[in-house]
Design an enzyme around this catalytic site. Structure first.
Site, PDB file in Angstrom:
ATOM      1  N   SER A  31      35.627  39.268  35.808  1.00 48.24           N
ATOM      2  CA  SER A  31      35.098  38.599  36.993  1.00 48.24           C
ATOM      3  C   SER A  31      36.146  37.648  37.532  1.00 48.24           C
ATOM      4  O   SER A  31      36.915  37.061  36.752  1.00 48.24           O
ATOM      5  CB  SER A  31      33.844  37.791  36.588  1.00 48.24           C
ATOM      6  OG  SER A  31      33.374  36.985  37.653  1.00 48.24           O
ATOM      7  N   HIS A  88      34.798  35.352  39.551  1.00 45.80           N
ATOM      8  CA  HIS A  88      33.805  34.352  39.969  1.00 45.80           C
ATOM      9  C   HIS A  88      33.432  34.541  41.440  1.00 45.80           C
ATOM     10  O   HIS A  88      33.234  33.575  42.179  1.00 45.80           O
ATOM     11  CB  HIS A  88      34.372  32.943  39.731  1.00 45.80           C
ATOM     12  CG  HIS A  88      33.337  31.888  39.442  1.00 45.80           C
ATOM     13  ND1 HIS A  88      33.241  31.231  38.252  1.00 45.80           N
ATOM     14  CD2 HIS A  88      32.351  31.364  40.218  1.00 45.80           C
ATOM     15  CE1 HIS A  88      32.256  30.338  38.307  1.00 45.80           C
ATOM     16  NE2 HIS A  88      31.689  30.414  39.493  1.00 45.80           N
ATOM     17  N   ARG A 125      28.575  46.638  45.521  1.00 46.44           N
ATOM     18  CA  ARG A 125      27.524  46.687  46.540  1.00 46.44           C
ATOM     19  C   ARG A 125      26.745  48.000  46.580  1.00 46.44           C
ATOM     20  O   ARG A 125      25.651  48.031  47.134  1.00 46.44           O
ATOM     21  CB  ARG A 125      28.129  46.442  47.945  1.00 46.44           C
ATOM     22  CG  ARG A 125      28.842  45.100  48.081  1.00 46.44           C
ATOM     23  CD  ARG A 125      27.871  43.927  47.996  1.00 46.44           C
ATOM     24  NE  ARG A 125      28.552  42.642  48.104  1.00 46.44           N
ATOM     25  CZ  ARG A 125      28.858  41.869  47.054  1.00 46.44           C
ATOM     26  NH1 ARG A 125      28.552  42.241  45.819  1.00 46.44           N
ATOM     27  NH2 ARG A 125      29.461  40.704  47.226  1.00 46.44           N
TER      28      ARG A 125
HETATM   29  C1  LIG Z   1      26.832  30.818  45.489  1.00 51.28           C
HETATM   30  C2  LIG Z   1      27.395  31.238  44.184  1.00 51.28           C
HETATM   31  C3  LIG Z   1      27.186  30.439  43.072  1.00 51.28           C
HETATM   32  C4  LIG Z   1      27.709  30.832  41.831  1.00 51.28           C
HETATM   33  N1  LIG Z   1      27.452  30.050  40.750  1.00 51.28           N
HETATM   34  C5  LIG Z   1      27.912  30.436  39.541  1.00 51.28           C
HETATM   35  C6  LIG Z   1      27.629  29.666  38.381  1.00 51.28           C
HETATM   36  O1  LIG Z   1      26.952  28.633  38.447  1.00 51.28           O
HETATM   37  N2  LIG Z   1      28.118  30.097  37.195  1.00 51.28           N
HETATM   38  C7  LIG Z   1      28.882  31.247  37.099  1.00 51.28           C
HETATM   39  O2  LIG Z   1      29.305  31.603  35.999  1.00 51.28           O
HETATM   40  N3  LIG Z   1      29.151  31.995  38.179  1.00 51.28           N
HETATM   41  C8  LIG Z   1      28.686  31.629  39.380  1.00 51.28           C
HETATM   42  N4  LIG Z   1      28.951  32.405  40.479  1.00 51.28           N
HETATM   43  C9  LIG Z   1      29.681  33.685  40.309  1.00 51.28           C
HETATM   44  C10 LIG Z   1      28.720  34.844  40.062  1.00 51.28           C
HETATM   45  O3  LIG Z   1      28.143  34.763  38.776  1.00 51.28           O
HETATM   46  C11 LIG Z   1      29.430  36.204  40.154  1.00 51.28           C
HETATM   47  O4  LIG Z   1      30.561  36.200  39.324  1.00 51.28           O
HETATM   48  C12 LIG Z   1      29.847  36.577  41.579  1.00 51.28           C
HETATM   49  O5  LIG Z   1      28.935  36.089  42.531  1.00 51.28           O
HETATM   50  C13 LIG Z   1      29.948  38.102  41.703  1.00 51.28           C
HETATM   51  O6  LIG Z   1      30.459  38.458  42.937  1.00 51.28           O
HETATM   52  P1  LIG Z   1      29.569  38.937  44.181  1.00 51.28           P
HETATM   53  O7  LIG Z   1      28.930  37.719  44.742  1.00 51.28           O
HETATM   54  O8  LIG Z   1      30.594  39.515  45.103  1.00 51.28           O
HETATM   55  O9  LIG Z   1      28.583  39.976  43.707  1.00 51.28           O
HETATM   56  C14 LIG Z   1      28.452  32.036  41.722  1.00 51.28           C
HETATM   57  C15 LIG Z   1      28.628  32.832  42.851  1.00 51.28           C
HETATM   58  C16 LIG Z   1      28.116  32.456  44.066  1.00 51.28           C
HETATM   59  C17 LIG Z   1      28.309  33.361  45.256  1.00 51.28           C
END
Ligand SMILES: Cc1cc2nc3c(=O)[nH]c(=O)nc-3n(C[C@H](O)[C@H](O)[C@H](O)COP(=O)(O)O)c2cc1C
Length: 349
Positions: free
Chosen positions: A246, A248, A283
């Site tokens: 990931s 993130h 997606r």
């Molecule tokens: C608004 C938002 C908040 C997120 N908060 C966290 C979090 O608190 N902890 C974490 O490990 N990842 C967090 N993430 C990352 C997500 O777990 C994930 O890795 C990511 O959204 C995947 O990509 P995608 O949004 O393109 O599907 C966050 C992502 C977004 C968009």
């Protein structure tokens, strides 16, 4: 449901979310870090992969079931941990958990959830995992992990890519109140003075944290945010059950590699004995097929769940997860794969 209707659903959710959300909340959910170069590549990178489908397989019955860390899932599609879901919906994470439960999907509950862990657990019904941000006051993390385990969490997801939050120039401060922030942390603070520091990320954590979490909880630990084979191997050597490839959601280091490019080396390093999951820009059913072909056991979905939640609560979340599963079934039929175990790397051209 076919691929076009999934695409239409994603589009509708995204557009409606933009209408119903506060602009600050929308920005918080949508943005990436830095110049958003990784963000701009996240979805496209999956689309650049080409496939070598099988023909003349009996694909009249398709099984998308998979077991991840001992949890049997209806499909290899997991709800990613995303913070502050009260900004998307009045019942926040509880509503997401209801939607995931209705679709038979597993949810990862964030440390920065804005509703109580116990309420989310009750709504989830099915297995759920707890995402761990190790905060500066380790006692808080320890107590939260113990609480998550007693509420029924079956695994821990240690986020490893966030020693500090990525800078997101397009985004102001998310409109998170102190109450929202402390809804889960609050029980574990000796005093509210200094809560910002006590609950800030501990930038000093190392792979030793994996063993600490595992011993304290007795739960398997996945490390999230891994993009390198050597780091994946180090996590497993330190006791991790696996990793989540990931970046993130392109919210930490900008120009970090897209996850589809990072995945194969991580799988080659640890995939034979450990669990590898992936997220970021996934997606469609074809994206999931590609992730599985490259060796991921399952994918996680972030922003589309937030858009679905914002538009239509639990019903939106379950509609999204069901549509994505249907789209995977369709992709598996066209690729000649009857079960997840038949989705192998030779499908990649
Ligand atoms: C608004 C938002 C908040 C997120 N908060 C966290 C979090 O608190 N902890 C974490 O490990 N990842 C967090 N993430 C990352 C997500 O777990 C994930 O890795 C990511 O959204 C995947 O990509 P995608 O949004 O393109 O599907 C966050 C992502 C977004 C968009």
């Amino acid at each position: 449901m076919n691929a076009e209707s999934l695409v239409a659903l994603l589009q509708r959710h995204r557009e409606n979310a933009a209408r119903v959300l506060d602009p600050e909340a929308l920005d918080y959910f949508a943005t990436g870090s830095g110049e958003e170069i990784s963000l701009s590549e996240a979805e496209r990178a999956w689309r650049e992969v080409r496939l070598l489908p099988h023909v003349l397989r009996d694909v009249s019955a398709i099984d998308t079931g998979v077991t991840v860390l001992g949890d049997a899932l209806r499909a290899p599609i997991v709800v990613a941990s995303t913070a502050y879901q009260l900004l998307a919906h009045g019942f926040g994470e509880v509503e997401t958990a209801r939607g995931a439960h209705a679709a038979g999907a597993l949810m990862v509950v964030a440390t920065r959830a804005t509703t109580r862990l116990e309420d989310i657990a009750a709504a989830a019904g099915a297995p759920w995992w707890f995402q761990v941000y190790v905060v500066r006051d380790r006692g808080i993390t320890r107590e939260l992990v113990v609480r998550a385990k007693s509420a029924g969490g079956t695994a821990l997801v240690l986020t490893g890519d966030t020693p500090v939050f990525g800078r997101k120039p397009r985004q102001g401060d998310p409109p998170v109140t102190e109450e929202m922030h402390l809804v889960n942390f609050g029980d574990h603070l000796a005093t509210r003075d200094g809560w910002r520091d006590d609950t800030a990320a501990d930038a000093s954590i190392t792979p030793d944290t994996i063993g600490w979490l595992r011993e304290m909880s007795g739960l398997p630990v996945l490390v999230k945010g891994v993009l390198r084979a050597d780091d994946a191997a180090a996590c497993v050597a330190a006791g991790a059950a696996g990793v989540i490839v990931s970046n993130h959601g392109a919210r930490q280091l900008d120009r970090a590699v897209s996850t589809v490019r990072a995945l194969p080396a991580v799988v080659d390093a640890i995939g034979s004995n450990s669990t590898v999951l992936v997220d970021g820009g996934v997606r469609t059913g074809v994206d999931v097929l590609i992730a599985l072909a490259l060796g991921a056991r399952a994918v996680l979905i972030g922003r589309p769940v937030l858009w679905a939640l914002a538009c239509d609560g639990a019903a939106g979340v379950s509609a999204l997860l069901n549509a994505l599963r249907d789209d995977l079934v369709h992709a598996m039929m066209l690729a000649g794969c009857r079960s997840v175990s038949e989705i192998t790397r030779d499908l990649i051209a």
